[in-house]
Scaffold this motif. Structure first.
Motif, PDB file in Angstrom:
ATOM      1  N   LYS A 130     -55.457 -37.233  28.162  1.00 38.02           N
ATOM      2  CA  LYS A 130     -54.897 -38.071  27.113  1.00 38.02           C
ATOM      3  C   LYS A 130     -55.911 -38.191  25.991  1.00 38.02           C
ATOM      4  CE  LYS A 130     -52.664 -42.394  26.069  1.00 38.02           C
ATOM      5  NZ  LYS A 130     -52.127 -43.657  26.555  1.00 38.02           N
TER       6      LYS A 130
ATOM      7  N   TRP B  92     -51.073 -43.151  18.290  1.00 43.03           N
ATOM      8  CA  TRP B  92     -50.651 -41.771  18.492  1.00 43.03           C
ATOM      9  C   TRP B  92     -51.502 -41.194  19.614  1.00 43.03           C
ATOM     10  CZ3 TRP B  92     -53.044 -37.195  18.918  1.00 43.03           C
ATOM     11  CH2 TRP B  92     -52.246 -36.059  18.889  1.00 43.03           C
ATOM     12  N   SER B  93     -50.875 -40.404  20.487  1.00 41.14           N
ATOM     13  CA  SER B  93     -51.652 -39.772  21.543  1.00 41.14           C
ATOM     14  C   SER B  93     -50.981 -38.495  22.005  1.00 41.14           C
ATOM     15  CB  SER B  93     -51.848 -40.722  22.729  1.00 41.14           C
ATOM     16  OG  SER B  93     -50.612 -41.010  23.337  1.00 41.14           O
ATOM     17  N   ALA B  94     -51.795 -37.632  22.576  1.00 41.71           N
ATOM     18  CA  ALA B  94     -51.322 -36.422  23.243  1.00 41.71           C
ATOM     19  C   ALA B  94     -51.580 -36.645  24.724  1.00 41.71           C
ATOM     20  CB  ALA B  94     -52.086 -35.200  22.750  1.00 41.71           C
ATOM     21  N   TYR B  95     -50.573 -36.430  25.540  1.00 39.35           N
ATOM     22  CA  TYR B  95     -50.668 -36.672  26.977  1.00 39.35           C
ATOM     23  C   TYR B  95     -50.140 -35.439  27.687  1.00 39.35           C
ATOM     24  CZ  TYR B  95     -49.645 -39.012  31.444  1.00 39.35           C
ATOM     25  OH  TYR B  95     -49.587 -39.371  32.759  1.00 39.35           O
ATOM     26  N   ARG B  96     -50.997 -34.760  28.418  1.00 41.74           N
ATOM     27  CA  ARG B  96     -50.591 -33.534  29.082  1.00 41.74           C
ATOM     28  C   ARG B  96     -51.135 -33.488  30.503  1.00 41.74           C
ATOM     29  NH1 ARG B  96     -47.777 -33.625  25.436  1.00 41.74           N
ATOM     30  NH2 ARG B  96     -47.247 -32.054  23.923  1.00 41.74           N
TER      31      ARG B  96
ATOM     32  N   ALA C 104     -53.234 -30.305  25.268  1.00 36.80           N
ATOM     33  CA  ALA C 104     -53.634 -31.583  24.669  1.00 36.80           C
ATOM     34  C   ALA C 104     -54.582 -31.357  23.497  1.00 36.80           C
ATOM     35  CB  ALA C 104     -54.287 -32.479  25.729  1.00 36.80           C
TER      36      ALA C 104
ATOM     37  N   ARG D 279     -52.695 -29.933  20.487  1.00 36.24           N
ATOM     38  CA  ARG D 279     -51.909 -30.968  19.812  1.00 36.24           C
ATOM     39  C   ARG D 279     -52.819 -31.881  18.983  1.00 36.24           C
ATOM     40  NH1 ARG D 279     -48.148 -35.596  21.839  1.00 36.24           N
ATOM     41  NH2 ARG D 279     -46.916 -35.802  19.967  1.00 36.24           N
ATOM     42  N   TRP D 280     -53.992 -32.194  19.526  1.00 35.55           N
ATOM     43  CA  TRP D 280     -54.958 -33.023  18.797  1.00 35.55           C
ATOM     44  C   TRP D 280     -55.437 -32.309  17.539  1.00 35.55           C
ATOM     45  CZ3 TRP D 280     -56.494 -37.523  17.600  1.00 35.55           C
ATOM     46  CH2 TRP D 280     -57.772 -37.762  17.096  1.00 35.55           C
TER      47      TRP D 280
ATOM     48  N   HIS E 212     -52.774 -32.445  14.992  1.00 36.98           N
ATOM     49  CA  HIS E 212     -52.690 -33.808  14.457  1.00 36.98           C
ATOM     50  C   HIS E 212     -53.773 -34.036  13.402  1.00 36.98           C
ATOM     51  CE1 HIS E 212     -52.164 -38.163  14.300  1.00 36.98           C
ATOM     52  NE2 HIS E 212     -53.480 -38.255  14.402  1.00 36.98           N
TER      53      HIS E 212
END
Length: 90
Positions: free
Chosen positions: A14, A28-32, A42, A45-46, A49
């Motif tokens: 995360k 906002w977060s990326a969770y994988r 993740a 995606r970050w 972003h």
């Protein structure tokens, strides 16, 4: 970045942004979930972003933007090919 263990015993990655809000009041977060693929997803995606929402950011991970874009391109090509095969089968 935070790494936890999921209910299945696998790592869960995360990454949260301290400046951006999504869905009302949540950061906002990326969770994988998953092994290396989850980590790479993740991070990709970050990176996207940061590029989109914080274009002036000086973050070392932005050096990996071309590789993240390549993985996204390959994933989209694979999905398109899969969808095409599914359409041909019907």
């Amino acid at each position: 970045m935070k790494i936890d263990l999921g209910v299945d015993g696998q790592f869960v990655y995360k990454i949260s942004c301290t400046e951006c809000v999504a869905g009302g009041t949540r950061s906002w977060s990326a969770y994988r979930p998953g092994g290396d693929n989850g980590f790479m997803a993740a991070m990709d995606r970050w990176i996207f972003h940061l590029k989109e929402k914080h274009p002036g950011a000086d973050a070392p991970c932005l050096a990996f933007l071309p590789a993240a874009q390549q993985r996204l391109h390959e994933r989209r090509e694979k999905q398109a090919a899969s969808a095409s095969r599914t359409d041909d089968a019907t």
